[in-house]
Design a protein around this motif. Structure first.
Motif, PDB file in Angstrom:
ATOM      1  N   ASN A 111     -28.791  24.865   8.591  1.00  0.00           N
ATOM      2  CA  ASN A 111     -30.189  24.746   8.159  1.00  0.00           C
ATOM      3  C   ASN A 111     -31.129  24.198   9.225  1.00  0.00           C
ATOM      4  O   ASN A 111     -32.190  23.694   8.905  1.00  0.00           O
ATOM      5  N   ILE A 112     -30.791  24.292  10.472  1.00  0.00           N
ATOM      6  CA  ILE A 112     -31.643  23.738  11.517  1.00  0.00           C
ATOM      7  C   ILE A 112     -33.009  24.419  11.542  1.00  0.00           C
ATOM      8  O   ILE A 112     -33.998  23.828  11.958  1.00  0.00           O
ATOM      9  N   PHE A 113     -33.064  25.665  11.039  1.00  0.00           N
ATOM     10  CA  PHE A 113     -34.313  26.409  11.091  1.00  0.00           C
ATOM     11  C   PHE A 113     -35.440  25.734  10.324  1.00  0.00           C
ATOM     12  O   PHE A 113     -36.596  25.953  10.592  1.00  0.00           O
ATOM     13  N   LYS A 114     -35.134  24.871   9.389  1.00  0.00           N
ATOM     14  CA  LYS A 114     -36.186  24.213   8.628  1.00  0.00           C
ATOM     15  C   LYS A 114     -36.636  22.919   9.245  1.00  0.00           C
ATOM     16  O   LYS A 114     -37.468  22.244   8.712  1.00  0.00           O
ATOM     17  N   LYS A 115     -36.063  22.616  10.363  1.00  0.00           N
ATOM     18  CA  LYS A 115     -36.391  21.405  11.097  1.00  0.00           C
ATOM     19  C   LYS A 115     -36.157  20.184  10.231  1.00  0.00           C
ATOM     20  O   LYS A 115     -35.096  20.029   9.689  1.00  0.00           O
ATOM     21  N   SER A 126     -28.795  27.721   1.807  1.00  0.00           N
ATOM     22  CA  SER A 126     -28.902  28.240   3.170  1.00  0.00           C
ATOM     23  C   SER A 126     -27.805  27.742   4.096  1.00  0.00           C
ATOM     24  O   SER A 126     -27.323  26.629   3.964  1.00  0.00           O
ATOM     25  N   ASP A 127     -27.466  28.608   5.056  1.00  0.00           N
ATOM     26  CA  ASP A 127     -26.698  28.181   6.215  1.00  0.00           C
ATOM     27  C   ASP A 127     -27.635  28.326   7.415  1.00  0.00           C
ATOM     28  O   ASP A 127     -28.848  28.421   7.244  1.00  0.00           O
ATOM     29  N   VAL A 133     -25.813  35.024   0.280  1.00  0.00           N
ATOM     30  CA  VAL A 133     -25.373  35.562  -1.002  1.00  0.00           C
ATOM     31  C   VAL A 133     -24.298  34.677  -1.622  1.00  0.00           C
ATOM     32  O   VAL A 133     -24.325  34.397  -2.820  1.00  0.00           O
ATOM     33  N   TYR A 134     -23.332  34.226  -0.831  1.00  0.00           N
ATOM     34  CA  TYR A 134     -22.224  33.456  -1.395  1.00  0.00           C
ATOM     35  C   TYR A 134     -22.684  32.114  -1.955  1.00  0.00           C
ATOM     36  O   TYR A 134     -22.155  31.641  -2.959  1.00  0.00           O
ATOM     37  N   ARG A 135     -23.684  31.491  -1.350  1.00  0.00           N
ATOM     38  CA  ARG A 135     -24.209  30.234  -1.890  1.00  0.00           C
ATOM     39  C   ARG A 135     -25.013  30.504  -3.166  1.00  0.00           C
ATOM     40  O   ARG A 135     -24.922  29.766  -4.142  1.00  0.00           O
ATOM     41  N   TYR A 136     -25.797  31.571  -3.141  1.00  0.00           N
ATOM     42  CA  TYR A 136     -26.577  31.944  -4.322  1.00  0.00           C
ATOM     43  C   TYR A 136     -25.643  32.271  -5.487  1.00  0.00           C
ATOM     44  O   TYR A 136     -25.852  31.822  -6.608  1.00  0.00           O
ATOM     45  N   GLN A 137     -24.589  33.039  -5.197  1.00  0.00           N
ATOM     46  CA  GLN A 137     -23.620  33.402  -6.223  1.00  0.00           C
ATOM     47  C   GLN A 137     -22.950  32.162  -6.806  1.00  0.00           C
ATOM     48  O   GLN A 137     -22.789  32.041  -8.014  1.00  0.00           O
ATOM     49  N   ALA A 138     -22.574  31.212  -5.973  1.00  0.00           N
ATOM     50  CA  ALA A 138     -21.941  29.980  -6.455  1.00  0.00           C
ATOM     51  C   ALA A 138     -22.904  29.190  -7.338  1.00  0.00           C
ATOM     52  O   ALA A 138     -22.505  28.647  -8.375  1.00  0.00           O
ATOM     53  N   GLY A 184     -14.766  28.831   1.911  1.00  0.00           N
ATOM     54  CA  GLY A 184     -14.284  29.668   3.014  1.00  0.00           C
ATOM     55  C   GLY A 184     -15.408  30.090   3.943  1.00  0.00           C
ATOM     56  O   GLY A 184     -15.272  30.049   5.164  1.00  0.00           O
ATOM     57  N   MET A 185     -16.523  30.473   3.368  1.00  0.00           N
ATOM     58  CA  MET A 185     -17.674  30.872   4.187  1.00  0.00           C
ATOM     59  C   MET A 185     -18.290  29.659   4.877  1.00  0.00           C
ATOM     60  O   MET A 185     -18.730  29.739   6.012  1.00  0.00           O
ATOM     61  N   LYS A 186     -18.296  28.522   4.179  1.00  0.00           N
ATOM     62  CA  LYS A 186     -18.850  27.294   4.761  1.00  0.00           C
ATOM     63  C   LYS A 186     -18.055  26.886   6.009  1.00  0.00           C
ATOM     64  O   LYS A 186     -18.624  26.429   7.000  1.00  0.00           O
ATOM     65  N   ALA A 187     -16.757  27.067   5.958  1.00  0.00           N
ATOM     66  CA  ALA A 187     -15.906  26.714   7.089  1.00  0.00           C
ATOM     67  C   ALA A 187     -16.260  27.523   8.328  1.00  0.00           C
ATOM     68  O   ALA A 187     -16.031  27.073   9.449  1.00  0.00           O
ATOM     69  N   ASN A 188     -16.835  28.698   8.140  1.00  0.00           N
ATOM     70  CA  ASN A 188     -17.205  29.570   9.260  1.00  0.00           C
ATOM     71  C   ASN A 188     -18.672  29.471   9.645  1.00  0.00           C
ATOM     72  O   ASN A 188     -19.130  30.218  10.503  1.00  0.00           O
ATOM     73  N   GLU A 189     -19.427  28.571   8.995  1.00  0.00           N
ATOM     74  CA  GLU A 189     -20.871  28.485   9.254  1.00  0.00           C
ATOM     75  C   GLU A 189     -21.186  27.973  10.651  1.00  0.00           C
ATOM     76  O   GLU A 189     -22.185  28.335  11.225  1.00  0.00           O
ATOM     77  N   LYS A 190     -20.386  27.072  11.197  1.00  0.00           N
ATOM     78  CA  LYS A 190     -20.741  26.460  12.482  1.00  0.00           C
ATOM     79  C   LYS A 190     -20.345  27.355  13.620  1.00  0.00           C
ATOM     80  O   LYS A 190     -19.278  27.681  13.885  1.00  0.00           O
TER      81      LYS A 190
END
Length: 190
Positions: A111-115, A126-127, A133-138, A184-190
């Protein structure tokens, strides 16, 4: 007794809301970025854990007030609490900085884009690329399950059926898959 328990349930809910906005209970650890300074975001994982704890805890107190006896937590409650708390714990592990992590190595924190402007829904959805989509779905599955759980619980209490709702194992599996996909998707966010 019923009025006291209903007030206590409201205090549990309002206490969770108050803590959510006045403390860091729902926020990921602060990130020190060389360009944007200290950045703090709301955490979907922490939100999910607090959400299910608050909802089931408030229902537990309401149930006690309705008949003066403790309503046993069933497998549905335990699985929903486990998913919420497990998501919080694993999300925290994923977010824990490693010794080799360095904010200047080109990795963009979530979420760095939001400063520096925190916004609850934007943060949890957001990532680093924006809303996913996966965060919205959750989020949607958590909201749907919460509404169904609460409505069924209140119907049970109003019909003098002193028990928590029972979800089929396939339904609970859907919630587990949703949480696992998020992690699983969160683990790949960085």
């Amino acid at each position: 007794m019923n009025i006291v328990c209903n007030v206590l349930a409201l205090l549990i809910v309002f206490g969770a809301i108050y803590l959510s906005y006045s403390t860091k209970i729902l926020k990921d650890p602060e990130v020190d970025h060389p360009l944007y300074g200290k950045i703090e975001m709301y955490s979907f994982a922490r939100t999910q854990g607090l959400w299910w704890t608050t909802l089931i805890g408030a229902c537990f107190v309401i149930g006690f007030g309705a008949n003066g006896e403790v309503i046993n937590l069933n497998a549905t409650c335990l699985v929903l609490l486990s998913i919420g708390v497990g998501t919080t714990a694993i999300g925290g592990i994923i977010d824990t900085p490693k010794d080799d992590d360095n904010a200047t190595d080109g990795v963009i924190p979530q979420n760095i884009f939001k400063k520096r402007i925190p916004h609850f829904f934007r943060d949890i959805l957001s990532d680093s690329t924006g809303i996913t989509v996966y965060r919205y779905q959750a989020l949607i599955f958590n909201l749907i399950f919460s509404i169904v759980f609460l409505v069924e619980f209140l119907e049970n209490i109003s019909n003098s059926k002193m028990e928590f709702p029972v979800f089929e194992k396939e339904t609970l599996g859907l919630m587990g898959i949703s949480a696992a996909t998020y992690l699983g998707m969160k683990a790949n966010e960085k």
